[in-house]
Scaffold this motif. Structure first.
Motif, mmCIF file in Angstrom:
data_model
loop_
_atom_site.group_PDB
_atom_site.id
_atom_site.type_symbol
_atom_site.label_atom_id
_atom_site.label_comp_id
_atom_site.label_asym_id
_atom_site.label_seq_id
_atom_site.Cartn_x
_atom_site.Cartn_y
_atom_site.Cartn_z
ATOM 1 N N PHE A 173 -27.601 -20.228 41.127
ATOM 2 C CA PHE A 173 -28.520 -19.695 40.124
ATOM 3 C C PHE A 173 -28.080 -18.280 39.721
ATOM 4 O O PHE A 173 -27.785 -17.447 40.582
ATOM 5 C CB PHE A 173 -29.951 -19.619 40.673
ATOM 6 C CG PHE A 173 -30.649 -20.944 40.780
ATOM 7 C CD1 PHE A 173 -31.707 -21.259 39.947
ATOM 8 C CD2 PHE A 173 -30.256 -21.877 41.730
ATOM 9 C CE1 PHE A 173 -32.374 -22.478 40.058
ATOM 10 C CE2 PHE A 173 -30.902 -23.094 41.849
ATOM 11 C CZ PHE A 173 -31.960 -23.401 41.008
ATOM 12 N N GLN A 181 -31.673 -16.795 35.484
ATOM 13 C CA GLN A 181 -32.355 -18.043 35.817
ATOM 14 C C GLN A 181 -33.384 -17.825 36.921
ATOM 15 O O GLN A 181 -34.482 -18.387 36.872
ATOM 16 C CB GLN A 181 -31.324 -19.099 36.242
ATOM 17 C CG GLN A 181 -30.436 -19.583 35.110
ATOM 18 C CD GLN A 181 -29.340 -20.518 35.575
ATOM 19 O OE1 GLN A 181 -28.729 -20.303 36.626
ATOM 20 N NE2 GLN A 181 -29.077 -21.564 34.809
ATOM 21 N N ALA A 201 -29.386 -25.709 38.523
ATOM 22 C CA ALA A 201 -29.936 -24.381 38.212
ATOM 23 C C ALA A 201 -30.606 -24.387 36.839
ATOM 24 O O ALA A 201 -31.693 -23.822 36.660
ATOM 25 C CB ALA A 201 -28.820 -23.336 38.261
ATOM 26 N N SER A 210 -34.685 -23.913 36.533
ATOM 27 C CA SER A 210 -35.132 -22.675 35.879
ATOM 28 C C SER A 210 -35.896 -23.014 34.599
ATOM 29 O O SER A 210 -36.764 -22.256 34.167
ATOM 30 C CB SER A 210 -33.950 -21.756 35.565
ATOM 31 O OG SER A 210 -33.006 -22.392 34.729
#
Length: 461
Positions: A159, A163, A201, A205
């Motif tokens: 990440f 994010q 990710a 997110s």
């Protein structure tokens, strides 16, 4: 006993104390008389006074909060408040935060609160977003969490800071989870489906609420049901990527009835299944609203045997209120309702753009280019193009080349807008950049578009 308490209370507090007692807000056996004098030695009185004067709590809230802390246990009562103010929280934010989490005033300032605030700031979370996030009822507990461990967990799984920032603001209570026991198994499951770290990710997110759902009770059963419908993990993966919210749906009760409805309206099963790739979020709407949209698409004359039927459903998949607002936005620039529906039939995603983009694009075409609204209805793809990246730079290039008499004044602007980027650069930028170096700057958006002469014949279809 109540009578003795009221005698000792200042006159202006007697009525509140009496009403609170009769409402069973607190027990008279556990609350001491509240003195108004600033030099009072009574701990509860001092605590109530501090909560009112420094934190902005009402008398009732201050009395309730005072049961959970004692001002004598605070090393520096104002230190926590100073920290919060330093990071952009207003008195209103502080009042909400302390009302919901009074024990925050007892938290370890140097080892927990300050490092956490600085960590959130380092992620790029603005003071406005942070203040809004923390002042929500349950979120103050995030300040007392082991935020560093959670952030490092996400970083270790690919990440980026932005994010993690988005995830934090959207779902702050994830910081209260045990990362290894609760979050990691979910990330591992997504990886087993074929998602890469970067895709996971992006997924989480964008839709962090998925991390709060049960792996065993929601996520895995949902994937298993999708597998029955779509057949392969590859198709399941495509469906999830097309609409992450599908992972939170009840496939049996929410998705399947809509698939059955499409088939009953004459849509071939193979085409109905494409909803999972082209418009899975449409399947998350209420069954009633989905039925209304399907009926509307049929009234517009879309053939249920072709792909455009599914695309049209996706385009109309919004609340009635939002639909009406978009229609009014188009009408405000001179388009009739018939022209709007005609444009929709030509380009089903005509209504998929945001209300803000409708206003901005129509304003440019009608006011800046002096284009008749009816021409936009006949060329609805124009609304889908980016003003900043495509339309305005190309207008600037045309403006420059026409002023140098290098291209004809009757050149079709619709043809120019419709060119792919490589074709446009080859025919209208690279071709003339030696003769007119500024054409490159115009294409880069560095030369302001002033507008075409009113009599310019650009609207050749």
């Amino acid at each position: 006993m109540l009578r003795l308490i009221c005698i000792k209370l200042p006159k202006q507090l007697k009525h509140k104390a009496s009403s609170l007692t009769h409402g069973h807000f607190f027990s008279t056996s556990s609350v001491k008389p509240i003195a108004e004098l600033p030099n009072s030695k009574d701990p509860q009185s001092l605590t109530v006074s501090f909560l009112q004067n420094s934190c902005g709590l009402s008398l009732e809230s201050a009395i309730s909060a005072s049961q959970k802390l004692n001002i004598e246990n605070l090393k520096n009562p104002n230190s926590v408040l100073d920290l919060l103010r330093t990071h952009g929280l207003t008195q209103t934010h502080i009042r909400k935060l302390i009302s919901s989490r009074p024990r925050l005033l007892l938290a370890d300032l140097d080892n927990i609160l300050k490092p956490n605030m600085e960590l959130f700031e380092s992620l790029g979370i603005s003071s406005t977003s942070l203040a809004k996030m923390l002042s929500n009822a349950n979120n103050p507990r995030v300040l007392e969490s082991d935020a560093y461990t959670v952030v490092e967990f996400f970083r270790a799984h690919g990440f980026r800071n932005e994010q993690i920032s988005t995830l934090t603001v959207k779902r702050p209570l994830l910081y209260l989870f045990n990362a290894q026991k609760i979050l990691k198994p979910k990330l591992d499951f997504f990886k087993s489906l074929g998602f890469s770290d970067l895709e996971i990710a992006k997924l989480l997110s964008t839709q962090p609420s998925i991390l709060a759902r049960s792996l065993e009770k929601q996520i895995i059963p949902c994937v298993q049901e999708l597998r029955k419908i779509r057949g392969t993990d590859e198709n399941v993966l495509k469906a999830i990527k097309a609409g992450y919210g599908i992972l939170e749906a009840n496939v049996e009760k929410v998705l399947k009835p809509k698939m059955s409805m499409l088939i009953s309206r004459g849509v071939p099963q193979s085409l109905a299944l494409k909803m999972f790739f082209l418009g899975p979020t449409s399947l998350l709407m209420s069954t009633y609203r989905f039925s209304e949209i399907v009926s509307e698409v049929m009234k517009l004359g879309f053939d249920p045997n072709i792909l455009q039927f599914i695309v049209a459903i996706r385009s109309l998949a919004m609340s009635k209120t939002l639909w009406e607002r978009k229609v009014e936005a188009y009408k405000s620039f001179g388009l009739s309702k018939d022209e709007i529906y005609s444009a929709l039939k030509r380009q089903p995603l005509f209504m998929r753009v945001s209300e803000k983009k409708i206003q901005k694009s129509m304003g440019f075409f009608v006011n800046k280019l002096k284009m008749k609204p009816s021409l936009i209805s006949k060329n609805p793809i124009l609304i889908r193009y980016s003003l900043e990246k495509r339309i305005i730079p190309r207008c600037s290039v045309l403006q420059l080349l026409i002023s140098k008499r290098l291209i004809k004044e009757d050149t079709s602007i619709f043809h120019v807008f419709g060119m792919n980027e490589n074709e446009f650069v080859e025919k209208l930028v690279s071709k003339y950049q030696n003769e007119v170096p500024d054409v490159v700057r115009a294409h880069q958006g560095k030369i302001e578009f002033q507008g075409f002469p009113v009599d310019l014949k650009l609207w050749v279809l």
